[in-house]
Design a protein around this motif. Structure first.
Motif, short mmCIF file in Angstrom:
data_model
loop_
_atom_site.label_atom_id
_atom_site.label_comp_id
_atom_site.label_asym_id
_atom_site.label_seq_id
_atom_site.Cartn_x
_atom_site.Cartn_y
_atom_site.Cartn_z
N ARG A 693 3.59 -4.79 3.30
CA ARG A 693 4.78 -4.00 3.09
C ARG A 693 5.32 -3.23 4.01
O ARG A 693 6.36 -2.95 4.01
CB ARG A 693 4.03 -3.20 1.66
CG ARG A 693 3.92 -4.31 0.28
CD ARG A 693 3.68 -3.63 -0.80
NE ARG A 693 3.19 -4.52 -1.68
CZ ARG A 693 3.85 -5.23 -2.32
NH1 ARG A 693 5.31 -5.25 -2.25
NH2 ARG A 693 3.31 -6.24 -3.31
N VAL A 694 4.36 -2.67 4.90
CA VAL A 694 4.77 -1.97 5.92
C VAL A 694 5.61 -2.87 6.92
O VAL A 694 6.73 -2.36 7.60
CB VAL A 694 3.53 -1.16 6.60
CG1 VAL A 694 4.04 -0.57 8.00
CG2 VAL A 694 2.92 -0.22 5.78
N LEU A 695 5.26 -4.02 7.18
CA LEU A 695 6.06 -4.81 7.87
C LEU A 695 7.39 -5.23 7.32
O LEU A 695 8.47 -5.25 8.16
CB LEU A 695 5.61 -6.24 8.25
CG LEU A 695 4.15 -6.21 8.87
CD1 LEU A 695 3.50 -7.68 9.00
CD2 LEU A 695 4.54 -5.88 10.42
N LEU A 696 7.52 -5.12 6.14
CA LEU A 696 8.76 -5.31 5.46
C LEU A 696 9.52 -4.08 5.59
O LEU A 696 10.91 -4.13 5.80
CB LEU A 696 8.69 -5.71 3.74
CG LEU A 696 8.09 -7.05 3.49
CD1 LEU A 696 7.92 -7.22 1.87
CD2 LEU A 696 9.12 -8.21 3.77
N ALA A 697 8.79 -2.89 5.33
CA ALA A 697 9.73 -1.67 5.73
C ALA A 697 10.32 -1.44 7.25
O ALA A 697 11.38 -1.30 7.40
CB ALA A 697 8.86 -0.61 5.44
N LYS A 698 9.54 -2.18 8.30
CA LYS A 698 9.76 -2.02 9.46
C LYS A 698 10.82 -3.11 9.75
O LYS A 698 11.83 -2.95 10.68
CB LYS A 698 8.60 -2.25 10.50
CG LYS A 698 7.65 -1.09 10.58
CD LYS A 698 6.59 -1.50 11.48
CE LYS A 698 5.44 -0.16 11.35
NZ LYS A 698 4.26 -0.37 12.08
N LEU A 699 10.93 -4.11 9.06
CA LEU A 699 11.95 -5.17 9.11
C LEU A 699 13.29 -4.58 8.63
O LEU A 699 14.38 -4.68 9.37
CB LEU A 699 11.71 -6.35 8.25
CG LEU A 699 12.78 -7.41 8.12
CD1 LEU A 699 13.05 -7.90 9.71
CD2 LEU A 699 12.22 -8.61 7.33
N ALA A 700 13.35 -3.83 7.59
CA ALA A 700 14.42 -3.38 6.93
C ALA A 700 15.08 -2.21 7.91
O ALA A 700 16.18 -2.01 8.15
CB ALA A 700 14.10 -2.60 5.60
N LEU A 701 14.23 -1.48 8.71
CA LEU A 701 14.55 -0.37 9.58
C LEU A 701 14.90 -0.80 10.80
O LEU A 701 15.41 0.13 11.62
CB LEU A 701 13.39 0.66 9.54
CG LEU A 701 12.93 1.26 8.43
CD1 LEU A 701 11.65 2.33 8.82
CD2 LEU A 701 13.87 2.37 7.76
N GLY A 702 14.81 -2.24 11.31
CA GLY A 702 15.12 -2.63 12.50
C GLY A 702 14.29 -2.20 13.54
O GLY A 702 15.00 -1.91 14.68
N LEU A 703 12.88 -1.94 13.21
CA LEU A 703 12.21 -1.35 14.34
C LEU A 703 11.89 -2.40 15.67
O LEU A 703 11.67 -3.49 15.30
CB LEU A 703 10.81 -0.76 13.78
CG LEU A 703 11.17 0.51 12.88
CD1 LEU A 703 9.87 1.00 12.29
CD2 LEU A 703 11.97 1.53 13.24
#
Length: 861
Positions: A693-703
């Protein structure tokens, strides 16, 4: 966020209190009127929201002005109006003594409905309908009730009124209801979920589930009492913002407002009635035989009708208990010390074996209020109940009182130290808990041999402190090893310690050892503690690619939990959590939100923080990000007040995903950082899911660095044999890869999909295949398929300009949901959904749902 001091000014005024939990009742009233009913009466006990429901429905009629309906609000009948009938109060004229019901009704009809003009055939307007609305129909005299009934039977007038259940409708109106000419709606107490929604609407920020549950219990779901109790605890400073959400931090207590609110129910009681409720409020529950001769049938009937007491007639002797806690606390606050002491002498000291846990605790509190000291056995029994009910501070205080008894027998002293250690552990006071264990060890060194059961219990507490408070799993295992050297080899205590060790390995991420040791341990001994191994094994099994098998095992073990597992009060909660995650990882969110049947025994503990965290994750599965944020923050607030659980990082991971999906960049970044800081001490039973879920968040944030993060995630899962993580990671590799590179990654994804049970593999593979093929329509359909199994991929960066609510609705459109379904999920109207859609179309630059769906999935084409 609003401060605790200014919270009282942030509460909505009473006149604008949110109408929650009564929406269906108001809609039903409107439906009955529109279908031709002569009227609707809303029935219920005081404070149930009768007037609120009627007013909400009538307001809609006035606003919409449909069906040529007009509303006339009549004055409320006066309870003491002398010789005047209600009709005379209403009209302001004197009715002749010889006047008949028909004559008066005709006069009123002539006044209210003058002769209609000659209708124009070319304008087929419906005949006007007048709605007479008035509260407290139970106060209307029989003559006036007959007049109202006659007006309704005329056919041009409808009646909307409210009435208390006691004394009920006047005979003439009751006859109309029995004859089917008017309808009635009986209001029931608000549900626990309704209380949660009220807090969400009334407070400037999320609230903990524990606060909603306590309000629900204290008020028995009475809307008026809920409102006034919330005002009371806010103004008393008993509600505070615990980092992430509002929590109720103090015991239930009354103030002048609550006493005044319930005065009509309490202060008007007769002497005999007051004797009964005073005694029952102090004792929680009293055998009926002890209330005689005061409690005559007439007295009991009157108190039951008012809702002040409840008669329980089970298998044993009938008992009397108070209607709900708010009444009990109010009554207790009105009693002076001498009266409390006088009533205390009427009841014998309770027996832990023969009295309920609530009765035992109330008796002990009552004795202490009177300045009396219960026996150490009763104090310890009550303390054990308090600790079981998640009240560790009160449990520790009772254990301390028991230890103050002079010449306390060694067995009770050991029990008191164990209770104190457990309570201090659960309250997060690790130093105090360790001091209790040191005293216990010193006591043993002075010549009192500790039984094996005590050695096991103390080792379990000490291991919990090392593992959960200090993140030292190896230290916890060493403590259990040491204890195993002190008990009889091969005995039940040694078996239990071996089970303890194996069950803790999953917490540290040593899933392979759990999988290897589970079967042999079950075969080695038939011991009640074996069931405590099941959660760790279920987690490991599900992440090893067998979530359907894990789900079946969880269902079986939940039914096995019984009285013999009193030493494991969180066992059922742990099994329910393992079952939840098994269903999630099987791609079955429908099963995750349903609960299996089980027999409640009062021993297994309800963890409100764990429950609210699960509720937040349910909203994550269904893409309801705003409510997910509220519940996850509520869970963190409760966790912050108690001992560490290792699940805090899991909650932060869910928050990171929810905030990112709402476009709340700063909050999502903070949640990711909090997760990383708590990661070393987290319960690694769910680490694979949390990292995902943290990876999905980072994907959404474009990190930046996401590709390396995904590769590290896959490597971690492979090293532990967690095929679920490998599958999820390889799908993310396909998603983030350049179009020309996806084909080479697809074979690995397909290979992983073959090794994992459930519906996730097919959905992930279908999406990866669609991305590789470059078919926009297939990608959209596959993204909707992922949402059906609980996986929501973030929207492209250009869509992040949408508001959080628009992001939420846009994601649901991409999942193929209709406006009606979206409205039901978000508790908003279809019209509001469509209005949001219009704004979304304008911002994104599209004209249809299909175009919006393609834009939302364009990042992955």
């Amino acid at each position: 966020m609003v401060s605790q001091e200014s919270l009282k000014h942030a509460l909505p005024p009473r006149v604008h209190w949110p109408i929650v939990g009564r929406e269906e009742d108001a809609a039903l009233l409107l439906q009955r009127l529109s279908s031709g009913s002569g009227g609707v009466v809303v029935m219920g006990s005081p404070g149930m929201g009768k007037s609120t429901v009627a007013a909400a429905a009538l307001a809609q009629i006035r606003d919409n002005n449909q069906n040529n309906q007009h509303v006339l609000l009549l004055p409320t009948p006066q309870e003491q109006a002398g010789a005047l009938s209600y009709v005379e109060q209403w009209l302001g004229v004197t009715t002749a003594v010889a006047a008949t019901i028909d004559a008066v009704a005709d006069q009123i009809l002539a006044r209210l409905l003058p002769d209609p003009a000659v209708p124009d055939p070319a304008v087929p307007d419906p005949a006007p309908v007048l709605i007479l609305a008035l509260d407290d129909l139970h106060l209307v005299d029989n003559f006036s009730a007959g007049v109202l009934a006659r007006l309704v039977t005329d056919g041009r007038i409808q009646l909307v009124g409210t009435s208390r259940e006691e004394p009920g409708l006047p005979p003439a109106l009751n006859s109309l209801w029995r004859g089917g000419r008017i309808d009635r709606i009986d209001l029931v107490p608000l549900s626990y979920d309704s209380i949660r929604l009220i807090l969400r609407a009334a407070l400037p920020g999320p609230a903990s589930n524990d606060m909603a549950y306590r309000l629900w219990q204290a008020t028995a779901g009475n809307p008026l009492h809920v409102r006034e109790l919330l005002y009371s605890i806010v103004e008393a400073g008993d509600v505070s913002y615990a980092e992430h959400a509002w929590v109720w931090t103090a015991p239930l207590r009354t103030n002048r407002r609550l006493v005044d609110l319930l005065a009509s129910d309490i202060t008007t009681l007769s002497g005999a009635e007051r004797d009964v409720v005073d005694l029952v409020s102090l004792a929680e529950s009293v055998p009926l035989s002890l209330l005689a001769p005061t409690a005559t049938d007439a007295v009991l009937s009157s108190l039951v009708d008012r809702g002040l007491i409840v008669l329980a007639t089970g298998h044993g002797e009938p008992t009397v208990r108070i209607g709900h806690p708010l009444y009990a606390e109010t009554l207790r606050s009105l009693l002076y010390p001498r009266r409390k002491r006088e009533l205390f002498g009427l009841l014998p000291e309770p027996s832990p074996e023969q009295h309920s846990p609530q009765e035992l605790c109330r008796w002990v509190d009552w004795a202490l209020e009177c300045g009396l000291m219960p026996s150490p056995q009763v104090l310890l029994a009550a303390g054990t109940v308090r600790e079981r009910f998640s009240q560790p501070e009160r449990a520790a205080a009772l254990a301390a009182l028991a230890r103050k008894h002079e010449q306390l027998p060694p067995q009770e002293r050991v029990t008191a130290l164990l209770l104190s250690a457990r309570a201090n552990r659960d309250a997060g006071r690790s130093e105090s808990a360790e001091a209790d264990l040191v005293l216990l060890r010193t006591f043993a060194e002075q010549g009192t041999a500790l039984p094996d059961a005590v050695i096991v219990a103390s080792a379990r507490i000490h291991a919990d402190l090392r593992q959960r408070h200090f993140g030292d799993l190896d230290g916890a295992l060493a403590i259990l090893d040491q204890a195993a050297q002190e008990v009889e080899p091969g005995g039940g205590a040694a078996t239990e310690l071996a089970i303890e060790q194996l069950g803790r390995l999953g917490f540290g991420g040593r899933h392979a050892e759990v999988l290897a040791g589970y079967g042999p341990q079950l075969a080695a001994a038939n011991h009640p503690a074996n069931v405590s191994l099941a959660p760790s094994y279920i987690y490991a099994l599900a992440q090893a690619g067998r979530p359907m098998d894990a789900l079946e095992l969880a269902e079986t073990n939940i039914k096995l939990v019984g009285g013999e597992h009193a030493d494991f009060p969180l066992l059922r909660a742990n099994l329910m959590s393992a079952r939840f995650w098994s269903a999630v990882w099987a791609g079955r969110p429908d099963l995750a939100v349903t609960l299996p049947e089980y027999v409640e025994d009062g021993i297994q503990r309800h963890d409100s923080a764990l429950y609210q965290a699960g509720s937040g994750y349910v909203y994550l599965l269904f893409g309801v990000w705003e409510q997910a944020v509220a519940d996850l923050r509520g869970a963190l607030s409760r966790m912050g007040l108690l001992a560490p659980t290792g699940l805090e990082a899991m909650v932060w991971a869910g928050l990171a995903q929810a905030h990112a999906m709402r476009g709340e960049r700063a909050e999502a970044l903070d949640a990711c950082q909090q997760f990383e800081e708590l990661l070393p001490a987290m319960d690694r039973s769910v680490e694979v899911d949390s990292r995902y879920r943290v990876l999905l968040a980072k994907l959404a944030l474009g990190l930046k660095g996401l590709e390396q993060g995904i590769s590290g995630y896959i490597a971690l899962a492979q090293s532990q044999g967690l095929l679920l993580g490998v599958l999820l990671g390889r799908h993310l590799q396909v998603v983030t890869a350049a179009p020309g590179l996806r084909g080479s990654l697809l074979a690995a994804l397909a290979e992983s999909a073959e090794r994992v049970q459930g519906q996730l593999p097919a959905a992930l593979l279908a999406h990866g295949q669609a991305l590789n093929d470059g078919d926009a329509g297939a990608v959209s359909a596959a993204a909707a398929g992922l949402a059906q199994v609980g996986i929501w991929l973030p929207a492209p960066a250009k869509v992040l300009a949408l508001t959080p609510r628009q992001q939420e609705i846009a994601a649901m459109v991409a999942a193929g949901m209709s406006s009606k379904s979206i409205g039901e999920k978000l508790n908003i109207s279809v019209r509001t959904v469509d209005t949001h859609l219009g704004h979304i179309f304008a911002r994104v630059g599209v004209n249809t749902r299909a175009q919006l769906t393609r834009v939302l999935t364009a990042t992955f084409e």
